[in-house]
Design a protein around this motif. Structure first.
Motif, mmCIF file in Angstrom:
data_model
loop_
_atom_site.group_PDB
_atom_site.id
_atom_site.type_symbol
_atom_site.label_atom_id
_atom_site.label_comp_id
_atom_site.label_asym_id
_atom_site.label_seq_id
_atom_site.Cartn_x
_atom_site.Cartn_y
_atom_site.Cartn_z
ATOM 1 N N GLY A 262 -5.662 11.056 5.453
ATOM 2 C CA GLY A 262 -5.844 9.676 5.615
ATOM 3 C C GLY A 262 -4.651 8.854 5.041
ATOM 4 N N ARG A 263 -4.236 9.261 3.763
ATOM 5 C CA ARG A 263 -3.136 8.697 3.162
ATOM 6 C C ARG A 263 -1.800 8.894 4.110
ATOM 7 N NH1 ARG A 263 -4.633 4.609 2.332
ATOM 8 N NH2 ARG A 263 -2.717 3.989 1.440
ATOM 9 N N CYS A 264 -1.610 10.265 4.544
ATOM 10 C CA CYS A 264 -0.417 10.743 5.202
ATOM 11 C C CYS A 264 -0.410 10.126 6.356
ATOM 12 C CB CYS A 264 -0.383 12.207 5.368
ATOM 13 S SG CYS A 264 -0.234 13.023 3.690
ATOM 14 N N GLN A 265 -1.458 9.678 7.166
ATOM 15 C CA GLN A 265 -1.492 9.200 8.616
ATOM 16 C C GLN A 265 -1.313 7.888 8.126
ATOM 17 O OE1 GLN A 265 -5.675 9.952 9.839
ATOM 18 N NE2 GLN A 265 -5.022 11.321 11.447
ATOM 19 N N CYS B 61 4.133 5.857 -5.148
ATOM 20 C CA CYS B 61 4.468 5.877 -6.744
ATOM 21 C C CYS B 61 3.321 6.984 -7.400
ATOM 22 C CB CYS B 61 4.119 4.468 -7.260
ATOM 23 S SG CYS B 61 5.436 3.218 -7.066
ATOM 24 N N LEU B 62 2.162 6.826 -6.670
ATOM 25 C CA LEU B 62 0.985 7.673 -7.311
ATOM 26 C C LEU B 62 1.350 8.979 -6.955
ATOM 27 C CD1 LEU B 62 -2.119 5.364 -6.965
ATOM 28 C CD2 LEU B 62 -1.389 6.029 -8.781
ATOM 29 N N TYR B 63 1.772 9.387 -5.606
ATOM 30 C CA TYR B 63 2.144 10.769 -5.464
ATOM 31 C C TYR B 63 3.114 11.306 -5.984
ATOM 32 C CZ TYR B 63 -1.451 11.151 -1.359
ATOM 33 O OH TYR B 63 -2.553 11.171 -0.962
ATOM 34 N N SER B 64 4.052 10.307 -6.591
ATOM 35 C CA SER B 64 5.241 10.958 -7.287
ATOM 36 C C SER B 64 4.848 11.899 -8.487
ATOM 37 C CB SER B 64 6.124 9.741 -7.889
ATOM 38 O OG SER B 64 5.535 9.147 -8.738
ATOM 39 N N PHE B 65 3.516 11.627 -8.936
ATOM 40 C CA PHE B 65 3.050 12.519 -10.182
ATOM 41 C C PHE B 65 3.003 13.844 -9.595
ATOM 42 C CE2 PHE B 65 -0.666 14.297 -12.568
ATOM 43 C CZ PHE B 65 -0.146 13.700 -13.965
ATOM 44 N N LEU B 66 2.949 14.207 -8.482
ATOM 45 C CA LEU B 66 2.842 15.704 -8.079
ATOM 46 C C LEU B 66 4.243 16.547 -8.589
ATOM 47 C CD1 LEU B 66 1.297 15.145 -4.490
ATOM 48 C CD2 LEU B 66 0.343 16.374 -6.393
ATOM 49 N N GLY C 172 0.771 -0.960 -0.021
ATOM 50 C CA GLY C 172 -0.003 0.105 -0.059
ATOM 51 C C GLY C 172 0.895 1.132 -0.028
ATOM 52 N N ALA C 173 1.790 1.253 0.750
ATOM 53 C CA ALA C 173 2.598 2.387 0.918
ATOM 54 C C ALA C 173 3.433 2.568 -0.462
ATOM 55 C CB ALA C 173 3.757 2.255 2.132
ATOM 56 N N MET C 174 4.081 1.463 -0.930
ATOM 57 C CA MET C 174 5.019 1.819 -2.120
ATOM 58 C C MET C 174 3.861 2.257 -3.212
ATOM 59 S SD MET C 174 7.910 1.104 -1.812
ATOM 60 C CE MET C 174 7.921 1.987 0.050
ATOM 61 N N LEU C 175 2.620 1.737 -3.367
ATOM 62 C CA LEU C 175 1.951 2.366 -4.377
ATOM 63 C C LEU C 175 1.403 3.833 -4.166
ATOM 64 C CD1 LEU C 175 -0.284 -1.103 -4.940
ATOM 65 C CD2 LEU C 175 1.405 0.091 -6.693
ATOM 66 N N THR C 176 1.251 3.989 -2.899
ATOM 67 C CA THR C 176 0.639 5.309 -2.519
ATOM 68 C C THR C 176 1.815 6.341 -3.102
ATOM 69 O OG1 THR C 176 -0.414 4.684 -0.901
ATOM 70 C CG2 THR C 176 0.108 6.849 -0.706
ATOM 71 N N ALA D 26 -7.042 3.675 -4.717
ATOM 72 C CA ALA D 26 -8.220 4.372 -4.990
ATOM 73 C C ALA D 26 -8.216 5.647 -4.271
ATOM 74 C CB ALA D 26 -9.606 3.556 -4.809
ATOM 75 N N SER D 27 -8.042 5.508 -2.907
ATOM 76 C CA SER D 27 -7.922 6.654 -2.179
ATOM 77 C C SER D 27 -6.837 7.643 -2.563
ATOM 78 C CB SER D 27 -7.815 6.496 -0.485
ATOM 79 O OG SER D 27 -7.850 5.158 -0.202
ATOM 80 N N THR D 28 -5.582 7.161 -2.837
ATOM 81 C CA THR D 28 -4.631 8.088 -3.236
ATOM 82 C C THR D 28 -4.893 9.023 -4.592
ATOM 83 O OG1 THR D 28 -2.963 6.268 -2.355
ATOM 84 C CG2 THR D 28 -2.040 8.244 -3.739
ATOM 85 N N MET D 29 -5.585 8.182 -5.375
ATOM 86 C CA MET D 29 -6.066 8.639 -6.841
ATOM 87 C C MET D 29 -6.990 9.813 -6.275
ATOM 88 S SD MET D 29 -5.053 7.921 -9.961
ATOM 89 C CE MET D 29 -4.109 6.731 -10.830
#
Lengths: 217, 207
Positions: free
Chosen positions: A196-199, A17-22, A11-15, B109-112
């Motif tokens: 929630g994601r940061c927590q 990866c997705l935030y790297s778009f910022l 979950g953390a790695m995928l989170t 999904a929540s990250t998106m």
């Protein structure tokens, strides 16, 4: 292997990866994005098998007490017609399935929307504007006037000039306040997801790093 | 026949569902109840069609080596893993499908959706310039609601959370009601057009 830690790390790695778009579009984001699309599609297919096809079709066609309900072959045939779209030679059959979905959907939504979105909202607006204190009276008047003028704004069969135009202008004003409030609320909902994601990263993922490295508890 | 048959099916199914609402007696009740379930079954076939199309698009991308084709196997593998684990192990709790959903699909999904916070905020910064008094009203309303949602709002002025509640319950309700009533009228008229075969764009083409 500790499945809980594996799950947290996935979950953390995928989170991340997705935030790297910022920062900007990059291979990590593209990887997670493609994975999300594929896994979501797989999830919804399984969801429809387990929650729709099994209970609403298969178990109706072959009941637990035995027997065979032939009538349930018909929706199965329509479902196959829908899938026929992928074979160009028989793609026209999908029109039958589309016709059925559109017809049933239109029939259900026509009465459903009219009852819940039109009649119920009209009923909710028929209120006594003179009840309660001064503030309640003002609020009730704004509510009733807002709904009526908003509807006048959406009525395009008559040109928005004269008294209609002035009423529509009041409607636009109320709608702007409403859209602003909805927008602010939506932003805060997204912010709460971000929190929630940061927590998750701070309180769930980071504490696992020392555990994996064998430092501390 | 290519047109008459689908339009007839639309008319018959649409009329059954409308009658089902107003005539809760046999045989309309039986037909309507069954048709509602049939509708779900055929609609779920559309999900299958979407998944098949997704696979077709990505296999084609790999075959023709189109732009970003190297990521297509990720989508195919992701789909296959979810599909196979769901079929083999089922969807009950503490099974592989549930593990994949809880630890991969749900976080993604929540990250998106949380990513949208950044884009919506930057879009708002550009769109909500107080160019006229109505835009200012929209901006102020959004700002009060946002402040009223967080503790700092009450710390600045204890009436801000109350103003937020008022904005959400009075002007927002009025605006949303106007939109909902208008949309319901649109749904009714569009549904009638579809049932009676006036609107037929969903069948594709112009014939």
């Amino acid at each position: 292997m500790n499945w809980e830690i594996l799950g947290i790390w996935l979950g953390a790695m995928l989170t991340l990866c997705l935030y790297s778009f910022l920062y900007r579009d990059n291979p990590f984001y593209k990887f997670a994005e493609h994975l999300f699309v594929g896994m979501s599609a797989g999830y919804w297919v399984i969801y429809s098998i387990e929650n729709v096809l099994k209970p609403n079709w298969w178990q109706q066609m072959f009941p637990e007490d035995g027997g065979f309900n032939w009538i349930w072959i018909i929706p199965g045939i329509f479902a196959l017609f829908m899938l026929a779209r992928i074979i160009p030679k028989i793609a026209g059959l999908s029109r039958m399935a589309l016709g059925m979905i559109i017809g049933a959907g239109a029939g259900v939504n026509m009465v459903g929307f009219f009852q819940t979105n039109a009649m119920a909202q009209v009923k909710g607006t028929i209120i006594s504007v003179s009840s309660g204190g001064a503030w309640d009276i003002i609020s009730n008047i704004i509510l009733v006037v807002g709904v009526i003028t908003g509807l006048v704004y959406f009525f395009f069969s008559k040109a928005h000039t004269g008294i209609v135009g002035k009423t529509a202008n009041v409607g636009i004003t109320i709608l702007m306040v409403a859209f602003g409030a909805s927008f602010g609320y939506t932003i805060m909902a997204r912010i709460s997801l971000l929190i929630g994601r940061c927590q998750f990263l701070i309180f769930d993922w980071i504490p696992t790093i020392p555990r994996l490295l064998g430092i501390g508890g | 026949m290519r047109l008459i048959l689908p339009l007839s099916i639309t008319f018959i199914t649409g009329m059954i569902m409308v009658l089902h609402f107003f005539v809760p007696h046999q045989p309309i009740k039986l037909l309507g109840d069954n048709l509602q379930e049939w509708y779900m079954i055929v609609a779920s076939a559309a999900i299958f069609l979407g998944a098949l199309n997704l696979m077709h698009v990505h296999f084609r991308k790999i075959k023709l080596k189109l732009k970003n084709w190297k990521y297509s196997p990720v989508t195919i593998i992701g789909f296959s893993v979810m599909f196979v684990t769901g079929l083999i192990y089922g969807v009950t709790e503490a099974r592989p499908f549930d593990f994949l959903f809880m630890n991969m699909v749900a976080p993604m999904a929540s990250t998106m959706f949380s990513l949208l916070a950044f884009f919506v905020a930057s879009a708002a910064f550009r769109a909500f310039r107080a160019s006229n008094w109505r835009a200012t009203l929209l901006l102020t309303s959004a700002f009060i609601v946002m402040l009223g949602q967080v503790p700092i709002g009450a710390m600045i002025w204890d009436k801000i959370p109350l103003a937020k509640v008022w904005l959400m319950t009075i002007p927002n309700t009025a605006g949303q009601r106007a939109v909902m009533i208008g949309a319901a009228m649109g749904v009714v008229s569009t549904s009638l057009r579809m049932i009676f075969g006036i609107e037929r764009s969903y069948l594709g083409g112009t014939d």
